[in-house]
Design an enzyme around this catalytic site. Structure first.
Site, PDB file in Angstrom:
ATOM      1  N   SER A 187      39.321  51.321  37.919  1.00 41.65           N
ATOM      2  CA  SER A 187      38.416  52.108  38.764  1.00 41.65           C
ATOM      3  C   SER A 187      38.955  53.515  38.992  1.00 41.65           C
ATOM      4  O   SER A 187      40.088  53.678  39.442  1.00 41.65           O
ATOM      5  CB  SER A 187      38.276  51.462  40.152  1.00 41.65           C
TER       6      SER A 187
ATOM      7  N   HIS B 103      33.181  53.766  36.988  1.00 38.92           N
ATOM      8  CA  HIS B 103      33.409  53.310  35.612  1.00 38.92           C
ATOM      9  C   HIS B 103      32.333  53.910  34.707  1.00 38.92           C
ATOM     10  O   HIS B 103      31.149  53.710  34.945  1.00 38.92           O
ATOM     11  CB  HIS B 103      33.322  51.782  35.539  1.00 38.92           C
TER      12      HIS B 103
ATOM     13  N   HIS C 257      34.049  43.203  34.899  1.00 35.74           N
ATOM     14  CA  HIS C 257      34.667  42.359  35.924  1.00 35.74           C
ATOM     15  C   HIS C 257      33.921  41.045  36.039  1.00 35.74           C
ATOM     16  O   HIS C 257      32.701  41.012  35.941  1.00 35.74           O
ATOM     17  CB  HIS C 257      34.647  43.064  37.292  1.00 35.74           C
TER      18      HIS C 257
ATOM     19  N   TYR D  83      33.397  39.531  38.730  1.00 35.77           N
ATOM     20  CA  TYR D  83      32.511  39.552  39.908  1.00 35.77           C
ATOM     21  C   TYR D  83      31.161  40.200  39.623  1.00 35.77           C
ATOM     22  O   TYR D  83      30.224  40.070  40.418  1.00 35.77           O
ATOM     23  CB  TYR D  83      33.185  40.242  41.113  1.00 35.77           C
ATOM     24  N   GLU D  84      31.057  40.908  38.490  1.00 36.40           N
ATOM     25  CA  GLU D  84      29.763  41.493  38.144  1.00 36.40           C
ATOM     26  C   GLU D  84      28.789  40.422  37.647  1.00 36.40           C
ATOM     27  O   GLU D  84      27.612  40.704  37.438  1.00 36.40           O
ATOM     28  CB  GLU D  84      29.939  42.563  37.062  1.00 36.40           C
TER      29      GLU D  84
ATOM     30  N   ALA E  74      43.289  49.336  39.965  1.00 33.47           N
ATOM     31  CA  ALA E  74      43.510  49.670  41.373  1.00 33.47           C
ATOM     32  C   ALA E  74      43.823  48.352  42.076  1.00 33.47           C
ATOM     33  O   ALA E  74      43.223  47.326  41.750  1.00 33.47           O
ATOM     34  CB  ALA E  74      42.248  50.285  41.952  1.00 33.47           C
TER      35      ALA E  74
ATOM     36  N   MET F 262      41.109  42.630  41.318  1.00 33.44           N
ATOM     37  CA  MET F 262      39.999  41.786  40.825  1.00 33.44           C
ATOM     38  C   MET F 262      39.813  41.916  39.313  1.00 33.44           C
ATOM     39  O   MET F 262      38.707  41.755  38.810  1.00 33.44           O
ATOM     40  CB  MET F 262      38.698  42.194  41.537  1.00 33.44           C
ATOM     41  N   SER F 263      40.885  42.230  38.588  1.00 35.85           N
ATOM     42  CA  SER F 263      40.724  42.466  37.147  1.00 35.85           C
ATOM     43  C   SER F 263      42.000  42.144  36.385  1.00 35.85           C
ATOM     44  O   SER F 263      42.872  41.444  36.892  1.00 35.85           O
ATOM     45  CB  SER F 263      40.354  43.946  36.925  1.00 35.85           C
TER      46      SER F 263
ATOM     47  N   ASN G 134      45.479  50.959  48.527  1.00 32.77           N
ATOM     48  CA  ASN G 134      45.362  50.645  49.960  1.00 32.77           C
ATOM     49  C   ASN G 134      46.382  49.562  50.280  1.00 32.77           C
ATOM     50  O   ASN G 134      46.860  48.882  49.383  1.00 32.77           O
ATOM     51  CB  ASN G 134      43.942  50.130  50.277  1.00 32.77           C
TER      52      ASN G 134
ATOM     53  N   HIS H  43      35.849  50.379  49.172  1.00 33.78           N
ATOM     54  CA  HIS H  43      35.879  50.962  47.818  1.00 33.78           C
ATOM     55  C   HIS H  43      36.085  52.483  47.867  1.00 33.78           C
ATOM     56  O   HIS H  43      36.683  53.062  46.963  1.00 33.78           O
ATOM     57  CB  HIS H  43      34.580  50.603  47.082  1.00 33.78           C
TER      58      HIS H  43
END
Ligand code: HPA
Length: 266
Positions: free
Chosen positions: A17, A48, A70, A72-73, A100, A203-204, A227, A241
């Site tokens: 990201s 992206h 991803h 989650y997509e 990230a 998440m990747s 973060n 995000h």
């Protein structure tokens, strides 16, 4: 793909990201929109771009995914990792993945770059592994080893390059844990992940690394700590995000510099 470009890169880069800027640095570019590549899914996340860029970074041929897929997509886990097999068939030998991530390790600061030394495949614990199903022996063995997932020589090269580039003050080394997302973690989940020995959460990356190692690619992984995760109930911090993208913007130059110098030494 081979018929559409004469470039034969040995290095592939998957940009996390907000880190697609790396693809913009490539010279002698040959750009393919994901939508124009057979069987390639298209990326939906803000930050992206959704294109595959062939070109030269510091004179070295490479291919760069500006935007990744991803889980989650809503893609199935095999679709997420499809580009890695395309890289392998193109003759790529080394995969560089960036992402990230939220910092779980209390010593990490926002903006640190973490060299991934190992991972925890949390979706794998729940049966989501891209190598599940029929094993295609043309790519690799049924039961691939993962204790050497992240190449130690490349890791040493990162440390050396970071020193030369003056980035070593914010270079960390640790364990990346993948969760499926798209929700950020609860406080209790963060505490569990810390106890499990994870230093960063995202998440990747893990699915791509599994498929890359299966077909024998050398892997280098870099997480940008965008973060700090929340671990206290009285904290007013909230993962979001926008903060992730803000941090990547601030550090993307450093990360790009690190990767482009690294590439000359691979
Ligand atoms: N959690 C999960 N994924 C992330 C985070 C986080 O805190 N930050 C960036 N990606």
């Amino acid at each position: 793909m081979l018929a559409h470009t004469e470039q034969r890169p040995k290095v592939a880069i998957i940009c996390g990201s907000g880190m697609g800027g790396l693809g913009e640095l490539l010279g002698d570019r040959n750009v393919f929109q994901y939508k124009d590549i057979p069987h390639f899914p298209t990326s939906t996340v803000p930050g992206h771009a959704g294109q595959l860029v062939f070109g030269k970074l510091q004179g070295r041929e490479c291919v760069c995914m500006q935007g990744r897929f991803h889980f989650y997509e809503g893609y199935n886990i095999h679709t997420v990792t499809y580009p890695v097999r395309v890289f392998y068939l193109l003759g790529v030998e080394t995969l560089i993945v960036t992402n990230a991530a939220g910092g779980l390790n209390g010593c990490y600061e926002v903006g640190d770059i973490m060299l991934i030394k190992d991972h925890i495949n949390m979706p794998g614990f729940a049966g989501q592994n891209p190598l599940c199903g029929h094993n295609d022996d043309r790519f690799g063995v049924r039961f691939p080893c993962m204790s050497d997932a992240y190449d130690r020589e490349l890791g040493a090269l990162v440390k050396q390059t970071a020193k030369e580039q003056g980035c070593d003050s914010f270079l960390q080394e640790g364990v990346y844990c993948m969760l499926a997302g798209p929700t950020y973690e609860t406080i209790a989940e963060c505490k569990v992940l810390q106890k499990l020995g994870a230093d960063a959460v995202g998440m990747s990356t893990v699915p791509e690394v599994l498929v890359a190692r299966h077909c024998g690619l050398r892997v280098l992984g870099l997480s940008l700590i965008t973060n700090k995760v929340v671990t206290e109930y009285d904290s007013t911090e909230r993962a979001n995000h926008e903060e992730v993208l803000k941090t990547t913007e601030r550090r993307s130059q450093d990360l790009q510099r690190l990767v482009s110098h690294l590439i000359t030494n691979i």
